[in-house]
Enzyme design. Structure first.
Site, PDB file in Angstrom:
ATOM      1  CG  ASN A   8     -22.412  70.858 -43.575  1.00  0.00           C
ATOM      2  OD1 ASN A   8     -23.275  70.801 -44.458  1.00  0.00           O
ATOM      3  ND2 ASN A   8     -21.887  71.990 -43.165  1.00  0.00           N
ATOM      4  NE  ARG A  92     -25.801  73.749 -42.125  1.00  0.00           N
ATOM      5  CZ  ARG A  92     -24.997  74.778 -42.167  1.00  0.00           C
ATOM      6  NH1 ARG A  92     -23.708  74.591 -42.260  1.00  0.00           N
ATOM      7  NH2 ARG A  92     -25.466  75.985 -42.116  1.00  0.00           N
ATOM      8  CG  HIS A 180     -26.992  81.155 -41.982  1.00  0.00           C
ATOM      9  ND1 HIS A 180     -27.139  82.300 -42.743  1.00  0.00           N
ATOM     10  CD2 HIS A 180     -26.163  80.355 -42.677  1.00  0.00           C
ATOM     11  CE1 HIS A 180     -26.429  82.193 -43.845  1.00  0.00           C
ATOM     12  NE2 HIS A 180     -25.826  81.008 -43.835  1.00  0.00           N
ATOM     13  CG  LEU A 208     -21.594  89.236 -41.310  1.00  0.00           C
ATOM     14  CD1 LEU A 208     -20.819  90.533 -41.102  1.00  0.00           C
ATOM     15  CD2 LEU A 208     -22.847  89.483 -42.157  1.00  0.00           C
ATOM     16  CB  SER A 210     -19.541  81.344 -48.245  1.00  0.00           C
ATOM     17  OG  SER A 210     -18.229  81.069 -47.943  1.00  0.00           O
ATOM     18  CD  GLU A 378     -23.175  76.911 -38.942  1.00  0.00           C
ATOM     19  OE1 GLU A 378     -21.945  76.953 -39.188  1.00  0.00           O
ATOM     20  OE2 GLU A 378     -24.033  77.320 -39.733  1.00  0.00           O
TER      21      GLU A 378
HETATM   22  P1  ADP Z   1     -19.127  79.053 -45.113  1.00  0.00           P
HETATM   23  O1  ADP Z   1     -19.046  78.243 -43.846  1.00  0.00           O
HETATM   24  O2  ADP Z   1     -20.469  79.635 -45.403  1.00  0.00           O
HETATM   25  O3  ADP Z   1     -18.455  78.429 -46.298  1.00  0.00           O
HETATM   26  P2  ADP Z   1     -17.333  80.811 -43.703  1.00  0.00           P
HETATM   27  O4  ADP Z   1     -18.117  81.100 -42.477  1.00  0.00           O
HETATM   28  O5  ADP Z   1     -16.172  79.899 -43.587  1.00  0.00           O
HETATM   29  O6  ADP Z   1     -18.270  80.365 -44.881  1.00  0.00           O
HETATM   30  O7  ADP Z   1     -16.826  82.220 -44.285  1.00  0.00           O
HETATM   31  C1  ADP Z   1     -16.124  82.294 -45.484  1.00  0.00           C
HETATM   32  C2  ADP Z   1     -15.854  83.768 -45.741  1.00  0.00           C
HETATM   33  O8  ADP Z   1     -15.067  84.295 -44.663  1.00  0.00           O
HETATM   34  C3  ADP Z   1     -15.060  84.004 -47.029  1.00  0.00           C
HETATM   35  O9  ADP Z   1     -15.587  85.111 -47.730  1.00  0.00           O
HETATM   36  C4  ADP Z   1     -13.684  84.364 -46.498  1.00  0.00           C
HETATM   37  O10 ADP Z   1     -13.015  85.228 -47.364  1.00  0.00           O
HETATM   38  C5  ADP Z   1     -14.038  85.080 -45.217  1.00  0.00           C
HETATM   39  N1  ADP Z   1     -12.880  85.173 -44.331  1.00  0.00           N
HETATM   40  C6  ADP Z   1     -12.259  84.201 -43.659  1.00  0.00           C
HETATM   41  N2  ADP Z   1     -11.174  84.692 -43.006  1.00  0.00           N
HETATM   42  C7  ADP Z   1     -11.128  86.024 -43.278  1.00  0.00           C
HETATM   43  C8  ADP Z   1     -10.256  87.091 -42.924  1.00  0.00           C
HETATM   44  N3  ADP Z   1      -9.203  86.904 -42.138  1.00  0.00           N
HETATM   45  N4  ADP Z   1     -10.519  88.326 -43.407  1.00  0.00           N
HETATM   46  C9  ADP Z   1     -11.575  88.530 -44.221  1.00  0.00           C
HETATM   47  N5  ADP Z   1     -12.437  87.567 -44.589  1.00  0.00           N
HETATM   48  C10 ADP Z   1     -12.209  86.331 -44.135  1.00  0.00           C
END
Ligand code: ADP
Length: 404
Positions: A8, A92, A180, A208, A210, A378
């Site tokens: 990825n 990906r 997604h 939900l 980033s 994923e």
């Molecule tokens: P990506 O894969 O798109 O980078 P993730 O699915 O890892 O994103 O999600 C990242 C988000 O999840 C960030 O905003 C992070 O703050 C939030 N996050 C992770 N753990 C927690 C938690 N324990 N409480 C609140 N938010 C969380």
């Protein structure tokens, strides 16, 4: 050990995972790693199956100046130090455009077609394609598979696939793709094991993280998404605004003097939770903050999830289950509780104790519909698609040269 490497690649990091192929086509995750800080402070980190550290080292910036170089270093580490030579690599790829509704075995022709979609995802597609190109050049017989974030949504009806703009633009590819898709596909495949009675009915999945979006599933297929032409639309995200009147973009250009490149950068990097709060793009930091703008940003996030749930429920003509997934959806008890509150008009109630212990089913016994938390995967989806394509390709046994 026969293995599949999943890659990825983003602008400043290459994440990878290694899966071993067990009996009957089952896959087992062996290694999770990433090379980040590309071009700034390159750092390779990797962990084994039980979380034991396998590598944590920094490299001189000139030796890992771009994504192909990062792929080369990570691949070299796997090959020379961990003694892993994958049978195939699954990538990906954010955009499959109108052409690709399924994962595809990569050759030069496929790469050329995927390059046409760089304009549709300028911040992601070039970085996704860079390691593919370098592996094709260095290991031409190594099977590579592209798995698309858009593919799962190609089942949408025409009415949810287009915008009210001249049809010629639709023909050119200006469509509501949705993203997604690998995450939603994983949830759609997992749901029958979690809730066989509702899995084939009307389900909203909220990814939900980033990046954030929601998908309406009917009989396990995507019928609507909150995202559209690009990954900017829909819900507010860490640094992206979500739904925005196009007039705002015109204002940025005509009144604020932003060039198209500057506006693009602004919309992808400076908006969303970060822009509105002025505090952080990270939900954990926003939840910990006493700043009133941080509270507003969370309020907006939850409110927009509620609004979009109403939209997707209308598309589904009802609702039989709601699912949370990805970083925030899987981990934030507070956001889940607040979203459940927003969904109260649909008859949703929450079991606070189940929510606090991150149970699979978090709705109350009196809830009109069940609410689930299903951690997404994923990478497993990509590995499964790669293995399936490998098994389906007659020439694959001759191509499975352990090259990397
Ligand atoms: P990506 O894969 O798109 O980078 P993730 O699915 O890892 O994103 O999600 C990242 C988000 O999840 C960030 O905003 C992070 O703050 C939030 N996050 C992770 N753990 C927690 C938690 N324990 N409480 C609140 N938010 C969380």
């Amino acid at each position: 050990m026969d293995t599949i490497l999943v890659v990825n690649a983003g602008s400043s990091s290459v994440k990878f995972q290694v899966f071993s192929i067990e009996g009957e086509g089952r896959l087992r995750r062996q290694i999770k790693g990433q090379m980040d800080g590309i071009g700034r402070r390159p750092r390779l980190r990797a962990k084994g199956v039980d979380g034991q550290p396998l590598a944590d080292r920094v490299y001189p910036v000139e030796s890992v100046s771009d994504v192909p170089a990062a792929m080369g270093v990570a691949g070299g580490w796997l090959r020379n130090e961990i003694r892993i030579s994958p049978m195939a690599v699954g990538h990906r790829v954010v955009h499959g455009g109108p052409d690709f509704g399924q994962p595809v075995l990569i050759d030069h022709g496929v790469v050329a077609r995927l390059e046409r979609f760089v304009a549709l995802a300028p911040l992601h597609q070039p970085h996704n394609l860079a390691p593919i190109r370098s592996l094709l050049a260095n290991f031409p017989t190594l099977p590579q598979v592209a798995c698309f974030d858009t593919a799962f949504h190609r089942t949408h009806d025409a009415v949810s696939d287009c915008y009210a703009i001249p049809y010629q633009l639709y023909v050119e590819g200006v469509r509501r793709y949705g993203f997604h898709g690998l995450s939603y596909e994983y949830v759609a495949k997992t749901l029958p094991h979690v809730a066989p009675e509702t899995a084939r009915r009307r389900v909203i999945v909220a990814h939900l993280g980033s990046g954030a979006s929601m998908c309406a599933l009917k009989e396990g297929r995507s019928i609507e998404s909150t995202m559209g032409f690009t990954a900017l639309d829909g819900l507010p995200m860490g640094t992206r605004p979500g739904q925005l009147d196009p007039g705002v973009v015109l204002y940025l250009i005509s009144e604020k003097g932003m060039s198209p490149a500057k506006a693009q950068d602004f919309l992808y990097r400076d908006c969303g939770l970060k822009g509105l709060s002025g505090v952080s793009n990270d939900m954990r930091e926003l939840e910990a903050s006493e700043d009133s703008k941080a509270k507003l940003a969370i309020e907006y996030f939850v409110y927009r999830i509620g609004l979009n749930a109403g939209m997707l429920a209308a598309a589904l003509q009802g609702l039989d289950a709601f699912v949370f997934t990805a970083g925030i959806g899987e981990n934030s008890t507070r956001i889940r509780a607040r979203v459940a509150d927003q969904l109260g008009w649909l008859g949703v109630t929450l079991d606070s104790a189940a929510n606090s212990r991150h149970a699979r089913l978090i709705s109350g016994s009196d809830s009109r519909i069940p609410v689930y938390v299903i951690p997404t995967d994923e990478e497993l989806m990509i590995a499964q698609h790669t293995l399936l394509l490998l098994m389906d390709t007659p020439s694959s046994s001759t191509r499975q040269e352990k090259a990397l």
